[in-house]
Design a protein around this motif. Structure first.
Motif, PDB file in Angstrom:
ATOM      1  N   UNK A  42      70.212  18.297  11.571  1.00 41.44           N
ATOM      2  CA  UNK A  42      69.903  19.707  11.735  1.00 41.44           C
ATOM      3  C   UNK A  42      68.393  19.964  11.689  1.00 41.44           C
ATOM      4  N   UNK A  43      67.699  19.270  10.807  1.00 39.77           N
ATOM      5  CA  UNK A  43      66.242  19.424  10.684  1.00 39.77           C
ATOM      6  C   UNK A  43      65.542  19.137  12.002  1.00 39.77           C
ATOM      7  N   UNK A  44      65.874  18.026  12.622  1.00 42.31           N
ATOM      8  CA  UNK A  44      65.210  17.683  13.880  1.00 42.31           C
ATOM      9  C   UNK A  44      65.730  18.524  15.045  1.00 42.31           C
ATOM     10  N   UNK A  45      67.013  18.867  15.034  1.00 39.62           N
ATOM     11  CA  UNK A  45      67.554  19.724  16.091  1.00 39.62           C
ATOM     12  C   UNK A  45      66.830  21.063  16.120  1.00 39.62           C
ATOM     13  N   UNK A  46      66.575  21.635  14.942  1.00 42.11           N
ATOM     14  CA  UNK A  46      65.904  22.931  14.871  1.00 42.11           C
ATOM     15  C   UNK A  46      64.513  22.895  15.515  1.00 42.11           C
ATOM     16  N   UNK A  47      63.890  21.744  15.523  1.00 43.26           N
ATOM     17  CA  UNK A  47      62.497  21.626  15.982  1.00 43.26           C
ATOM     18  C   UNK A  47      62.396  20.994  17.361  1.00 43.26           C
ATOM     19  N   UNK A 324      56.954  22.174   9.252  1.00 44.61           N
ATOM     20  CA  UNK A 324      57.884  22.183   8.124  1.00 44.61           C
ATOM     21  C   UNK A 324      58.485  23.570   7.954  1.00 44.61           C
ATOM     22  N   UNK A 325      57.641  24.580   7.949  1.00 42.11           N
ATOM     23  CA  UNK A 325      58.079  25.940   7.646  1.00 42.11           C
ATOM     24  C   UNK A 325      58.403  26.771   8.877  1.00 42.11           C
ATOM     25  N   UNK A 326      58.117  26.230  10.074  1.00 44.58           N
ATOM     26  CA  UNK A 326      58.309  27.005  11.305  1.00 44.58           C
ATOM     27  C   UNK A 326      59.002  26.142  12.354  1.00 44.58           C
ATOM     28  N   UNK A 327      60.329  26.066  12.281  1.00 46.40           N
ATOM     29  CA  UNK A 327      61.040  25.239  13.261  1.00 46.40           C
ATOM     30  C   UNK A 327      60.815  25.686  14.699  1.00 46.40           C
ATOM     31  N   UNK A 328      60.454  26.955  14.884  1.00 43.79           N
ATOM     32  CA  UNK A 328      60.172  27.493  16.213  1.00 43.79           C
ATOM     33  C   UNK A 328      58.669  27.614  16.451  1.00 43.79           C
TER      34      UNK A 328
END
Length: 365
Positions: A42-47, A324-328
């Motif tokens: 999920x962490x990498x998908x978000x970014x 880290x704090x801004x996936x977008x």
């Protein structure tokens, strides 16, 4: 002139923008198997809107591990778990490279089965690493004096890099990035502050560069030059290594990598870790030595990244903490939106908090 939001043709693929995600240790893989989990997916998908994600450092072997909670890429189970990550990133239209990591001396017997780490030389140093205590809390501990890597171990080390590269391909990564920066094993061989060898891997600049270049050749031989990048950090001060005399080595390595047509050179500027600030003269020298794709990293913001792109010193900018704090992050930079602040108390270790729960713009409005 190129902008952060323009596409970029790398040898292996075309990135949709020039806002890359820098590799950052997050220490969330359960031990002892060091396998990525659904949190990583999920962490990498978000970014995935980054032009290219470079994963956290991923150890090529147990010997290469230095931090509790760092994931690996040397077992079948790890490969299968990483495949879930790459599939998720690709489903969002993203690209992802894995950073192949051997920490060298920056480790602790706690994660090494009771033995010290290896390095170019058995020199004591003032460096620390992070491990987890019996309750799972992240604690900082001194890294003990390593032993020198023996000549007869180098073929095995090169095979570890080849094996990790084969596994990375099987896991669906778009590229591999060799970690030759930030005071870890390959930079320990390159730097005169950590290499006191008197054999063919020590002494002259060419000898000190020998192992990193042998690693490059081994990894390229397992895939091809287009799908291999490397991260270097000339003149950095980090984890007990002071590369104050590293400028000449940085230029030498850039020339050698250019001769190998490597997919990219990822240059970490040292000021983020207490080293000197790189000047444009050095950036120009690197560009002259390496005409291929250069990624610049190290405490960059939009203004600095734009200046370096427009100056022709780099082709893409890797952002670390802002991602880290801004996936977008690419979308925020495109519209000039405010950025979320990093919760530094939750960077290393832990669960979803401070990892996959940062809001995107739609939920901020």
């Amino acid at each position: 002139m190129p902008t952060l939001h323009d596409s970029l043709a790398l040898p292996a693929f075309t990135a949709t923008n020039r806002i890359f995600m820098a590799p950052m240790t997050r220490m969330r893989a359960p031990e002892p198997a060091d396998i990525p989990t659904e949190l990583h997916r999920e962490y990498y998908r978000q970014r995935a809107t980054a032009g290219l994600i470079v994963t956290e450092g991923v150890q090529i072997s147990l010997e290469g591990k230095g931090y509790s909670g760092a994931p690996g890429i040397y077992t079948d189970e790890q490969v299968e778990a990483w495949r879930a990550v790459t599939d998720a990133v690709h489903a969002e239209g993203g690209r992802i490279a894995i950073q192949l990591w051997h920490v060298g001396r920056v480790t602790h017997p706690h994660v090494q089965g009771g033995t010290p780490g290896v390095s170019a030389s058995a020199l004591p140093f003032e460096g620390r690493t992070n491990i987890k205590d019996a309750d799972g809390n992240v604690i900082s501990v001194d890294a003990p004096t390593p032993r020198a890597l023996r000549l007869d171990e180098i073929p095995r080390l090169l095979e570890d890099y080849r094996h990790a590269t084969r596994n990375a391909r099987a896991a669906g990564f778009d590229m591999v990035e060799i970690h030759g920066a930030n005071g870890y094993l390959l930079q320990q061989f390159m730097s005169i502050s950590t290499n006191a060898r008197d054999d063919q891997y020590g002494g002259s600049m060419e000898n000190r560069a020998r192992l990193p270049l042998e690693v490059v050749d081994a990894v390229v031989g397992e895939w091809d030059a287009a799908h291999v990048g490397i991260r270097l950090s000339p003149m950095i001060k980090f984890v007990g290594l002071d590369d104050a005399d590293g400028m000449e080595m940085g230029i030498y390595m850039a020339r050698e990598l250019a001769d190998r047509d490597l997919g990219y050179l990822h240059l970490v500027e040292p000021d983020w870790a207490g080293g000197p600030e790189l000047d444009d003269e050095f950036r120009t020298a690197v560009r002259d030595a390496f005409p291929g794709i250069i990624i610049a990293a190290g405490s960059y913001d939009r203004a600095k990244g734009t200046r370096v792109l427009e100056g022709g010193w780099a082709d893409a900018i890797a952002f670390g903490r802002p991602f880290i704090a801004n996936p977008d992050l690419p979308e925020r930079l495109a519209v000039g939106a405010d950025l979320n602040d990093v919760d530094f108390s939750r960077v290393y270790g832990g669960d979803a908090a401070g990892y996959i729960d940062y809001p995107v713009m739609e939920t901020v409005r």
